[in-house]
Write an enzyme that holds these catalytic residues in place. Structure first.
Site, PDB file in Angstrom:
ATOM      1  N   ASP A   1       5.905 -30.096  65.731  1.00 21.51           N
ATOM      2  CA  ASP A   1       7.182 -29.365  65.835  1.00 21.51           C
ATOM      3  C   ASP A   1       8.024 -29.995  66.956  1.00 21.51           C
ATOM      4  O   ASP A   1       8.787 -29.303  67.646  1.00 21.51           O
ATOM      5  CB  ASP A   1       6.957 -27.871  66.095  1.00 21.51           C
ATOM      6  CG  ASP A   1       8.180 -27.013  65.806  1.00 21.51           C
ATOM      7  OD1 ASP A   1       9.200 -27.549  65.308  1.00 21.51           O
ATOM      8  OD2 ASP A   1       8.136 -25.809  66.101  1.00 21.51           O
TER       9      ASP A   1
ATOM     10  N   GLN B   1      15.908 -21.212  65.853  1.00 18.16           N
ATOM     11  CA  GLN B   1      16.779 -21.616  64.747  1.00 18.16           C
ATOM     12  C   GLN B   1      18.129 -20.925  64.945  1.00 18.16           C
ATOM     13  O   GLN B   1      18.200 -19.832  65.505  1.00 18.16           O
ATOM     14  CB  GLN B   1      16.165 -21.206  63.403  1.00 18.16           C
ATOM     15  CG  GLN B   1      14.787 -21.815  63.129  1.00 18.16           C
ATOM     16  CD  GLN B   1      14.849 -23.239  62.618  1.00 18.16           C
ATOM     17  OE1 GLN B   1      15.798 -23.644  61.967  1.00 18.16           O
ATOM     18  NE2 GLN B   1      13.825 -24.025  62.925  1.00 18.16           N
TER      19      GLN B   1
ATOM     20  N   LEU C   1      10.784 -20.388  73.113  1.00 18.97           N
ATOM     21  CA  LEU C   1      10.323 -21.758  72.880  1.00 18.97           C
ATOM     22  C   LEU C   1      11.193 -22.395  71.794  1.00 18.97           C
ATOM     23  O   LEU C   1      11.525 -21.757  70.792  1.00 18.97           O
ATOM     24  CB  LEU C   1       8.852 -21.762  72.458  1.00 18.97           C
ATOM     25  CG  LEU C   1       7.856 -21.484  73.593  1.00 18.97           C
ATOM     26  CD1 LEU C   1       6.464 -21.217  73.028  1.00 18.97           C
ATOM     27  CD2 LEU C   1       7.815 -22.643  74.592  1.00 18.97           C
TER      28      LEU C   1
ATOM     29  N   ILE D   1       0.697 -24.263  74.759  1.00 18.62           N
ATOM     30  CA  ILE D   1       1.893 -23.529  75.198  1.00 18.62           C
ATOM     31  C   ILE D   1       2.328 -22.586  74.062  1.00 18.62           C
ATOM     32  O   ILE D   1       2.439 -21.381  74.260  1.00 18.62           O
ATOM     33  CB  ILE D   1       3.028 -24.503  75.563  1.00 18.62           C
ATOM     34  CG1 ILE D   1       2.615 -25.355  76.773  1.00 18.62           C
ATOM     35  CG2 ILE D   1       4.328 -23.740  75.839  1.00 18.62           C
ATOM     36  CD1 ILE D   1       3.536 -26.511  77.059  1.00 18.62           C
TER      37      ILE D   1
ATOM     38  N   GLY E   1      10.958 -25.582  69.830  1.00 15.84           N
ATOM     39  CA  GLY E   1      10.263 -26.812  69.460  1.00 15.84           C
ATOM     40  C   GLY E   1       9.366 -27.239  70.605  1.00 15.84           C
ATOM     41  O   GLY E   1       9.241 -26.536  71.619  1.00 15.84           O
TER      42      GLY E   1
ATOM     43  N   ARG F   1      -3.796  -2.126  61.382  1.00 15.09           N
ATOM     44  CA  ARG F   1      -3.414  -1.394  60.177  1.00 15.09           C
ATOM     45  C   ARG F   1      -2.541  -2.247  59.253  1.00 15.09           C
ATOM     46  O   ARG F   1      -2.286  -1.874  58.118  1.00 15.09           O
ATOM     47  CB  ARG F   1      -2.715  -0.080  60.529  1.00 15.09           C
ATOM     48  CG  ARG F   1      -3.731   1.019  60.880  1.00 15.09           C
ATOM     49  CD  ARG F   1      -3.068   2.366  61.039  1.00 15.09           C
ATOM     50  NE  ARG F   1      -2.261   2.427  62.228  1.00 15.09           N
ATOM     51  CZ  ARG F   1      -2.706   2.785  63.445  1.00 15.09           C
ATOM     52  NH1 ARG F   1      -3.980   3.127  63.588  1.00 15.09           N
ATOM     53  NH2 ARG F   1      -1.907   2.800  64.480  1.00 15.09           N
TER      54      ARG F   1
HETATM   55 ZN   LIG Z   1      10.145 -23.169  63.521  1.00 14.01          ZN
END
Ligand SMILES: [Zn+2]
Length: 380
Positions: A271, A140, A305, A247, A307, A224
């Site tokens: 996605d 993003q 990565l 992937i 998308g 934890r």
């Molecule tokens: Zn995303």
């Protein structure tokens, strides 16, 4: 209008039958006819060719396809995506936006509002960001990250309905944001987040039940502090939306998630970005350069990565291969559970009264025909 799909196998949550027929009246499933029963007369007959009819797939996380992105703000591009999603058996998609300026998001929603409706259904939008944690941006664009802002959601949903917002729950007033979204009938979902377990728990108490691209760009499990990944595994009532392309998540992680959570709270998402359905090469995502090669889309700058190019029929094939689940169970994850998580109740089953949204697949999960509301809209 009465349509008969004959000579097909039928698989739907809870049952599978061989050599049956589906009788559709107008846009709904009227009845399922088993072998040996007499066939009703119909205005239109579709030869099922021995394929298997399954509930049309629902993709609640899709950015684009065929070199178009919903964030382009281009109505022709929206039509292209809607038409080509049919090729992977998708009958409902939630167009998914990126972390962008409010102006760019307004343009995207206004282009979606002009959709010609000739492909799959697009009932509402999924806002992914811009309310995310700057430390978990992934692909993003960090320039447009901002704090949760229900006023912005209100302004955008007036342009086109929003049904889902992916945001980081640890941001200030994250729990109040969950309450506000739910009051508007919008499904909140945790994403691009470094939330500690107790930060998740505060939002869970207010009704947060979804985890966007489970495992990707979220706090991993630690003994934890089990983070969001641990929260997804721990709580039966949380929906894990997973990119099952082997992937973004390994086959072992897919197997683990399905084993721990069971089938009823797993949702397949793609996605997918604009390179889905396209050859390898250079593309963009939210203004960032992306290289697609060997099935993976990665940022040119740092290899993160960016998308996927996954198609949802391939995701279904992957989970059947990995988990060994029978088809009539596995396909809950490709439509029914997504419809539940959005509060839709007439999609995801091939049963009387449900909308006649159907994908016809072969034994290798290739899609040969896609039917939306009883209408044959794609044929291979
Ligand atoms: Zn995303």
């Amino acid at each position: 209008m009465r349509t008969l799909i004959k000579n097909c196998n039928i698989a739907s949550p809870g049952f599978e039958i061989k050599n049956g027929s589906l009788f559709i009246e107008d846009n709904h499933i009227h009845s399922i006819i088993t072998q040996g029963e007499s066939l009703p007369s119909a205005d239109h007959i579709i030869d099922g060719q021995g394929l298997t009819a399954v509930p049309g797939f629902i993709d609640i996380h899709c950015h684009g396809r065929n070199n178009c992105d919903f964030a382009d703000g281009n109505a022709d591009g929206v039509n292209t995506i809607g038409e080509h999603k049919l090729e992977e058996g998708v009958t409902t998609v939630l167009p998914t936006t990126l972390t962008l300026s409010e102006e760019a998001l307004s343009d995207a929603l206004s282009a979606i509002s002009k959709y010609n409706g000739k492909g799959c259904r697009m009932p509402a939008v999924h806002l992914e960001g811009p309310f995310i944690n700057p430390s978990e941006v992934g692909a993003q664009n960090p320039n447009y990250v901002r704090m949760p802002d229900i006023g912005m959601v209100d302004r955008l949903t007036r342009i086109f309905p929003i049904k889902k917002v992916s945001f980081a729950p640890e941001l200030p007033c994250g729990d109040a944001f969950v309450t506000s979204l739910l009051a508007k009938g919008i499904t909140p979902s945790a994403a691009h987040s470094a939330a500690k377990y107790n930060e998740f728990a505060r939002c869970y108490a207010k009704g947060l039940r979804n985890l966007t691209h489970f495992c990707n760009q979220m706090s991993p499990i630690h003994h934890r502090d089990i983070g969001l990944v641990g929260a997804g595994l721990l709580h039966d009532t949380v929906y894990a939306e997973m990119i099952c392309d082997k992937i973004h998540t390994s086959a072992n992680m897919i197997q683990l998630a399905f084993k721990v959570k069971g089938i009823d709270h797993m949702i397949l998402i793609t996605d997918a970005m604009r390179a889905a359905g396209m050859p390898d090469g250079p593309y963009t995502l939210g203004g960032l350069d992306v290289i697609v090669s060997n099935g993976a889309a990665r940022l040119a700058s740092n290899g993160a990565l960016a998308g996927s190019i996954l198609q949802i029929n391939t995701a279904l094939r992957n989970i059947v291969e990995i988990t060994g689940l029978p088809l009539c169970d596995a396909l809950k994850a490709s439509s029914l559970t997504a419809s539940y998580s959005l509060g839709l109740n007439n999609l995801g089953r091939l049963e009387t009264g449900y909308l006649a949204d159907i994908a016809m697949i072969d034994n290798d999960f290739n899609v040969h025909k896609t039917i939306v509301g009883g209408e044959l809209r794609y044929e291979k």
